[in-house]
Motif scaffolding. Structure first.
Motif, PDB file in Angstrom:
ATOM      1  N   ASN A   1      29.125  31.644   9.522  1.00 44.50           N
ATOM      2  CA  ASN A   1      27.792  32.130   9.179  1.00 44.50           C
ATOM      3  C   ASN A   1      26.787  31.119   9.751  1.00 44.50           C
ATOM      4  N   PRO A   2      26.665  31.049  11.082  1.00 42.57           N
ATOM      5  CA  PRO A   2      25.822  30.017  11.700  1.00 42.57           C
ATOM      6  C   PRO A   2      24.345  30.131  11.333  1.00 42.57           C
ATOM      7  N   ASP A   3      23.838  31.340  11.097  1.00 41.68           N
ATOM      8  CA  ASP A   3      22.437  31.472  10.696  1.00 41.68           C
ATOM      9  C   ASP A   3      22.204  30.785   9.355  1.00 41.68           C
TER      10      ASP A   3
ATOM     11  N   GLY B   1      44.084  28.059   5.137  1.00 37.57           N
ATOM     12  CA  GLY B   1      43.241  27.613   6.246  1.00 37.57           C
ATOM     13  C   GLY B   1      42.550  28.742   6.978  1.00 37.57           C
ATOM     14  N   ALA B   2      42.872  29.982   6.629  1.00 40.23           N
ATOM     15  CA  ALA B   2      42.224  31.123   7.289  1.00 40.23           C
ATOM     16  C   ALA B   2      40.742  31.221   6.932  1.00 40.23           C
ATOM     17  N   SER B   3      40.391  30.717   5.771  1.00 43.98           N
ATOM     18  CA  SER B   3      39.001  30.722   5.314  1.00 43.98           C
ATOM     19  C   SER B   3      38.590  29.302   4.986  1.00 43.98           C
ATOM     20  N   ALA B   4      37.308  29.016   5.186  1.00 40.89           N
ATOM     21  CA  ALA B   4      36.785  27.688   4.882  1.00 40.89           C
ATOM     22  C   ALA B   4      35.292  27.782   4.629  1.00 40.89           C
ATOM     23  N   VAL B   5      34.802  26.868   3.813  1.00 36.45           N
ATOM     24  CA  VAL B   5      33.369  26.773   3.544  1.00 36.45           C
ATOM     25  C   VAL B   5      32.918  25.331   3.718  1.00 36.45           C
ATOM     26  N   LEU B   6      31.671  25.195   4.174  1.00 37.29           N
ATOM     27  CA  LEU B   6      31.015  23.896   4.205  1.00 37.29           C
ATOM     28  C   LEU B   6      30.450  23.647   2.816  1.00 37.29           C
ATOM     29  N   MET B   7      30.759  22.505   2.234  1.00 39.57           N
ATOM     30  CA  MET B   7      30.227  22.150   0.927  1.00 39.57           C
ATOM     31  C   MET B   7      28.978  21.319   1.176  1.00 39.57           C
TER      32      MET B   7
ATOM     33  N   VAL C   1      28.529  27.224   2.415  1.00 45.21           N
ATOM     34  CA  VAL C   1      28.209  28.159   3.483  1.00 45.21           C
ATOM     35  C   VAL C   1      29.517  28.468   4.206  1.00 45.21           C
ATOM     36  N   ASN C   2      29.753  29.729   4.495  1.00 46.86           N
ATOM     37  CA  ASN C   2      30.985  30.106   5.187  1.00 46.86           C
ATOM     38  C   ASN C   2      31.104  29.425   6.540  1.00 46.86           C
ATOM     39  N   LEU C   3      32.272  28.841   6.758  1.00 44.01           N
ATOM     40  CA  LEU C   3      32.636  28.272   8.053  1.00 44.01           C
ATOM     41  C   LEU C   3      33.614  29.217   8.756  1.00 44.01           C
TER      42      LEU C   3
ATOM     43  N   PRO D   1      30.968  39.661   3.875  1.00 41.79           N
ATOM     44  CA  PRO D   1      31.721  38.543   3.333  1.00 41.79           C
ATOM     45  C   PRO D   1      30.898  37.274   3.105  1.00 41.79           C
ATOM     46  N   HIS D   2      29.560  37.352   3.293  1.00 40.14           N
ATOM     47  CA  HIS D   2      28.746  36.148   3.138  1.00 40.14           C
ATOM     48  C   HIS D   2      28.667  35.700   1.685  1.00 40.14           C
ATOM     49  N   VAL D   3      28.852  36.614   0.769  1.00 42.23           N
ATOM     50  CA  VAL D   3      29.052  36.302  -0.652  1.00 42.23           C
ATOM     51  C   VAL D   3      30.248  37.139  -1.103  1.00 42.23           C
TER      52      VAL D   3
END
Length: 178
Positions: free
Chosen positions: A142-144, A165-171, A136-138, A39-41
């Motif tokens: 995806n901490p790496d 709100g189940a999914s989020a990304v850092l912009m 980046v996935n929050l 799910p990273h992309v």
């Protein structure tokens, strides 16, 4: 301001890594690698990859004698692109490079392949574009990737939540020299 079509970099000792422009003949391998990184992309179809590559102003891959190690695909601002993340940046910035995806094969991780793809992008955009943007996935985390991007000078400028709100990304963005 384009960079040379191919550069040589060093991966693990004894293994030569080549970074070059991606071409249509690479699409099947790129698509397969992309779809192993979910799910990273997000998943891509062949048609979606064809559209993205046709609109990309930066589409590079890294390879060695055993094949594809990774790729990066970047879109310019000003497109009518279906991605909600791209649209988030388009509302905030007139000009940007959007790193739609970068994927590095499992066998190539921690060999500097991702860094080389990013350095090629920064060289390409410097002097011509004010910033590179990405997410980046929050959730899922995806901490790496978050740490990797922070080391490359990216800063978080917002969070975009979706799916209730189940999914989020850092912009994130990194300013380039203009």
């Amino acid at each position: 301001m384009p960079t040379p079509a191919a550069t040589r970099v060093t991966g693990r000792p004894g293994s030569a890594v080549r970074v070059r422009d991606a071409v249509a003949g690479d699409h099947a391998a790129i698509l397969a690698l992309n779809n192993t990184a979910i799910p990273h992309v997000n998943a891509l179809s062949a048609g979606e990859l064809a559209w993205l590559s046709g609109h990309a102003n930066f589409f590079r891959l890294a390879e060695d004698e055993d094949g594809l190690l990774g790729f990066s695909l970047v879109l310019p601002s000003g497109l009518d692109y279906w991605s909600d993340n791209y649209k988030w940046f388009a509302v905030r910035f007139d000009r940007f490079l959007y790193l739609d995806r970068v994927v590095v094969a499992e066998r190539a991780r921690r060999r500097g392949v991702g860094r080389q793809l990013y350095e090629a992008l920064f060289a390409y955009g410097s002097g011509a574009w004010p910033r590179v943007t990405l997410e980046v996935n929050l959730r899922p985390p995806n901490p790496d990737s978050e740490r990797f991007h922070a080391r490359l000078g990216f800063t978080t400028i917002g969070v975009r939540e979706y799916e209730g709100g189940a999914s989020a990304v850092l912009m994130m963005e990194r300013a380039l020299d203009t």
